[in-house]
Design a protein around this motif. Sequence first.
Motif, short mmCIF file in Angstrom:
data_model
loop_
_atom_site.label_atom_id
_atom_site.label_comp_id
_atom_site.label_asym_id
_atom_site.label_seq_id
_atom_site.Cartn_x
_atom_site.Cartn_y
_atom_site.Cartn_z
N SER A 160 23.49 18.05 -32.00
CA SER A 160 22.83 16.78 -32.30
C SER A 160 23.57 16.02 -33.39
CB SER A 160 21.36 17.01 -32.68
OG SER A 160 21.29 17.74 -33.87
N GLN A 166 24.66 8.32 -30.86
CA GLN A 166 23.87 8.00 -29.67
C GLN A 166 24.52 6.89 -28.84
OE1 GLN A 166 19.86 7.31 -31.15
NE2 GLN A 166 19.48 9.51 -31.16
N ALA A 168 26.06 5.67 -25.49
CA ALA A 168 26.05 5.94 -24.05
C ALA A 168 25.28 7.21 -23.69
CB ALA A 168 27.47 6.01 -23.49
N ALA A 169 25.21 7.47 -22.41
CA ALA A 169 24.57 8.69 -21.93
C ALA A 169 25.43 9.23 -20.80
CB ALA A 169 23.16 8.40 -21.42
N PRO A 170 25.84 10.49 -20.83
CA PRO A 170 25.62 11.50 -21.86
C PRO A 170 26.23 11.07 -23.19
CG PRO A 170 26.69 12.44 -19.92
CD PRO A 170 26.70 10.99 -19.75
N PHE A 224 32.82 11.10 -16.87
CA PHE A 224 33.23 10.34 -15.68
C PHE A 224 32.89 11.06 -14.38
CE2 PHE A 224 35.91 9.19 -19.33
CZ PHE A 224 35.51 7.87 -19.47
N GLU B 55 24.01 11.34 -12.30
CA GLU B 55 24.10 10.05 -12.99
C GLU B 55 22.79 9.54 -13.58
OE1 GLU B 55 26.91 8.53 -13.51
OE2 GLU B 55 28.24 9.65 -12.19
N MET B 57 21.23 9.98 -16.29
CA MET B 57 21.26 9.55 -17.70
C MET B 57 22.00 8.22 -17.86
SD MET B 57 23.75 11.58 -16.73
CE MET B 57 23.76 13.34 -16.79
N ALA B 58 23.09 8.09 -17.08
CA ALA B 58 23.84 6.83 -17.14
C ALA B 58 22.99 5.68 -16.58
CB ALA B 58 25.14 6.96 -16.37
N ASN B 61 20.31 4.66 -19.06
CA ASN B 61 20.95 3.93 -20.15
C ASN B 61 21.24 2.49 -19.74
OD1 ASN B 61 21.81 4.43 -22.83
ND2 ASN B 61 23.93 4.16 -22.16
N ARG B 64 17.99 0.49 -19.46
CA ARG B 64 17.53 0.12 -20.80
C ARG B 64 18.25 -1.15 -21.25
NH1 ARG B 64 19.29 2.71 -25.67
NH2 ARG B 64 21.34 2.28 -24.77
N VAL B 112 20.29 19.82 -24.35
CA VAL B 112 20.45 18.38 -24.43
C VAL B 112 19.13 17.81 -24.94
CG1 VAL B 112 20.88 16.26 -23.13
CG2 VAL B 112 22.04 18.36 -22.51
N SER B 113 19.19 16.93 -25.94
CA SER B 113 17.94 16.32 -26.41
C SER B 113 18.08 14.80 -26.35
CB SER B 113 17.63 16.78 -27.84
OG SER B 113 18.78 16.65 -28.62
N TYR B 115 17.37 10.90 -26.42
CA TYR B 115 16.54 10.19 -27.38
C TYR B 115 15.58 9.20 -26.72
CZ TYR B 115 20.40 6.84 -26.97
OH TYR B 115 21.35 5.98 -26.49
#
Lengths: 332, 128
Positions: A160, A166, A168-170, A224, B55, B57-58, B61, B64, B112-113, B115
């Motif tokens: 963490s 924080q 992007a995601a992942p 990617f 995908e 999580m992407a 995101n 959002r 994985v946490s 947010y």
Amino acid sequence: MKALYSLFLVFALAAIALVGAGALGMERTFGLYIPFLAAAVFVVGFCWRVVQWGKSAVPFCIPTTCGQQESLPWIKQSTIENPSTTTGVVLRMLLEVLLFRSLFRNNQPQLYSDGRVRYASSKWLWLGALAFHYSFLIIFLRHMRFFTEPVPALIRGIESVDSMLQIAAPTLYLTDLVFIAAVTYLFLRRVVVPNIRYISQVQDYFPLFLILGIGLSGIFMRYFAKVDIMAVKELTMGLVTFSWKAPQGIGAIFYVHLFLVSVLLIYFPLSKLMHMGGVFLSPTRNMNCASRKFRHINPWKFENVHYHTYEEYEDEFREKMVEKGIPVEKPL
Amino acid sequence: MYDKGKILTGLAVFVVFMTYPFWNNIGRAAYVKPELEKPRMAKECVENVEYMRAEHMAMLNEWRDEVVRNGMHEYHSSFTHQTYAKSLTKTCLKCHENKDKFCDKCHTSVAVSPYCWDCHVDPKGVKQ
């Protein structure tokens, strides 16, 4: 040329994994057998190398002295840079191992046009090395999330903190950026600086490209070309609990990453990467700088050492000596 | 071997540290991939399973950003050819009702946490 040769070697290794695990479907070989063998070679080979070093005699007291030696009471001793006690030696070793003290001393000679030379402090190698080693350590620890269930709080904490921006995601790991930047710097330094390029060999470039390949393949599959992470964890957990299974459909890029890591583990004990263990066994660092106080006994057994005596020398070269008119004990 | 004690102690520390994944799992239950709770009301997600698995999580995101910054609330799926609201609470959690039995299962397993829950509430979680 040496750099290109190393680069192609790493490309070839990646291609082996792509063809082997991807096209030929040898998931068990590349996912389980090779990584396990590599881990075994790494641990056993590392210990073997260190034991070999431990068996080597240190005939002379050769610590490097980087400050004032212990002397008369009114002369101030540099207790860490020139330690005369075990505490001092331990502190000096800690500075060396944790903060790369000797790289911090790095100087860069600069030649002025009028012929004067100046030695200026150059901290870039120290900074690059520190960034590289510490980000590698954090990345290594972070990977323990694939080998533990439940994942320990320490590893979740590292994770963490590493992704605290924080983005992007992942979420982007900060160490990923630092790691790639540092390895790139360490490589460019070898290519750009002429005198360092001159002394750089394949065994310098190869680990850099290998590590860069590991980093890039890891980044590629996280951000990617995504892999099935739950299947990856199933494989890694199976690997360390000896209930080996190779789940289908993980994605070939994972096997490239894993194969390059396996190659690194096997290459490690065979190469200069052994400085990880070697730094602790360097007589120039781990000895006490008190050679005037305590006599260093050469541990060699002299009765087993064969001396080349003068008589033998003369036997060997008598004809040539006589030819040149050098007096000899025994005539021809 | 010289300095046997010190060198062997160092090597022992090294071996214990490096074999951590192997000895740490001794005596623990074998790892099984977490079973996720399947939605009762819907047969398919907004995109196909493989895409969502890789995908999601992407996608969240992106949703959002588009909703909050550009005011674009509609998602047109090329998979189901339907239109969905870009909303974690209204769309995702409508079918995947239970966060604990769906989201958290994999997230906890691979540490994985996300947010998401810093701002969003889990409606079922609030009721409990």
